[in-house]
Scaffold this motif. Sequence first.
Motif, PDB file in Angstrom:
ATOM      1  N   PHE A  39      40.221  40.403  31.552  1.00 29.68           N
ATOM      2  CA  PHE A  39      41.229  39.860  32.459  1.00 29.68           C
ATOM      3  C   PHE A  39      41.313  38.356  32.234  1.00 29.68           C
ATOM      4  N   ARG A  40      42.503  37.864  32.065  1.00 29.96           N
ATOM      5  CA  ARG A  40      42.709  36.435  31.856  1.00 29.96           C
ATOM      6  C   ARG A  40      43.659  35.929  32.935  1.00 29.96           C
ATOM      7  N   ILE A  41      43.301  34.850  33.578  1.00 31.85           N
ATOM      8  CA  ILE A  41      44.151  34.281  34.625  1.00 31.85           C
ATOM      9  C   ILE A  41      44.652  32.919  34.163  1.00 31.85           C
ATOM     10  N   TYR A  42      45.950  32.703  34.322  1.00 31.58           N
ATOM     11  CA  TYR A  42      46.588  31.450  33.944  1.00 31.58           C
ATOM     12  C   TYR A  42      47.000  30.710  35.204  1.00 31.58           C
ATOM     13  N   GLY A  43      46.725  29.435  35.287  1.00 24.82           N
ATOM     14  CA  GLY A  43      47.136  28.628  36.433  1.00 24.82           C
ATOM     15  C   GLY A  43      46.549  29.116  37.739  1.00 24.82           C
ATOM     16  N   PRO A  44      45.213  29.219  37.829  1.00 29.89           N
ATOM     17  CA  PRO A  44      44.623  29.727  39.061  1.00 29.89           C
ATOM     18  C   PRO A  44      44.979  28.845  40.258  1.00 29.89           C
ATOM     19  N   THR A  45      45.070  29.461  41.414  1.00 27.31           N
ATOM     20  CA  THR A  45      45.369  28.748  42.656  1.00 27.31           C
ATOM     21  C   THR A  45      44.084  28.595  43.471  1.00 27.31           C
ATOM     22  N   ASP A  46      44.208  27.987  44.637  1.00 31.50           N
ATOM     23  CA  ASP A  46      43.036  27.782  45.495  1.00 31.50           C
ATOM     24  C   ASP A  46      42.327  29.090  45.820  1.00 31.50           C
ATOM     25  N   ALA A  47      43.095  30.182  45.961  1.00 31.88           N
ATOM     26  CA  ALA A  47      42.491  31.478  46.284  1.00 31.88           C
ATOM     27  C   ALA A  47      41.486  31.918  45.215  1.00 31.88           C
ATOM     28  N   TRP A  48      41.722  31.539  43.972  1.00 37.15           N
ATOM     29  CA  TRP A  48      40.778  31.863  42.905  1.00 37.15           C
ATOM     30  C   TRP A  48      39.494  31.059  43.073  1.00 37.15           C
ATOM     31  N   TYR A  49      39.645  29.777  43.337  1.00 37.48           N
ATOM     32  CA  TYR A  49      38.480  28.896  43.425  1.00 37.48           C
ATOM     33  C   TYR A  49      37.654  29.112  44.684  1.00 37.48           C
ATOM     34  N   ASP A  50      38.303  29.448  45.806  1.00 29.76           N
ATOM     35  CA  ASP A  50      37.531  29.680  47.032  1.00 29.76           C
ATOM     36  C   ASP A  50      37.094  31.141  47.171  1.00 29.76           C
ATOM     37  N   LYS A  51      37.399  31.928  46.128  1.00 27.98           N
ATOM     38  CA  LYS A  51      36.986  33.334  46.018  1.00 27.98           C
ATOM     39  C   LYS A  51      37.580  34.245  47.098  1.00 27.98           C
ATOM     40  N   SER A  52      38.737  33.854  47.668  1.00 28.59           N
ATOM     41  CA  SER A  52      39.408  34.732  48.621  1.00 28.59           C
ATOM     42  C   SER A  52      40.275  35.762  47.906  1.00 28.59           C
ATOM     43  N   TRP A  53      40.571  35.549  46.611  1.00 29.49           N
ATOM     44  CA  TRP A  53      41.286  36.530  45.798  1.00 29.49           C
ATOM     45  C   TRP A  53      40.268  37.227  44.924  1.00 29.49           C
ATOM     46  N   VAL A  54      40.322  38.562  44.911  1.00 33.01           N
ATOM     47  CA  VAL A  54      39.391  39.362  44.114  1.00 33.01           C
ATOM     48  C   VAL A  54      40.201  40.304  43.241  1.00 33.01           C
ATOM     49  N   LEU A  55      39.845  40.405  41.981  1.00 26.86           N
ATOM     50  CA  LEU A  55      40.490  41.347  41.078  1.00 26.86           C
ATOM     51  C   LEU A  55      40.247  42.768  41.557  1.00 26.86           C
ATOM     52  N   PRO A  56      41.289  43.564  41.791  1.00 28.36           N
ATOM     53  CA  PRO A  56      41.081  44.946  42.229  1.00 28.36           C
ATOM     54  C   PRO A  56      40.294  45.744  41.188  1.00 28.36           C
ATOM     55  N   SER A  57      39.577  46.739  41.654  1.00 28.66           N
ATOM     56  CA  SER A  57      38.782  47.589  40.765  1.00 28.66           C
ATOM     57  C   SER A  57      39.680  48.407  39.856  1.00 28.66           C
TER      58      SER A  57
END
Length: 64
Positions: A39-57
Amino acid sequence: MEELTQNEDGSYTLKWGPNVEEDVNSIQTNANEGFFPWFRIYGPTDAWYDKSWVLPSIEKIACS
């Protein structure tokens, strides 16, 4: 690049394996070889850094 086909509930179904039909949501793999989905993420937002966004299983389903 073609857009993926989205399911009615907003999710996506991606099929991969050595014997999948050819469509935009399918990825063909080599028979008798292992593979690993990356999985590759481009232009992560705050949700990525504060870990409130999680990649679904990834869920394995039986295909015919």
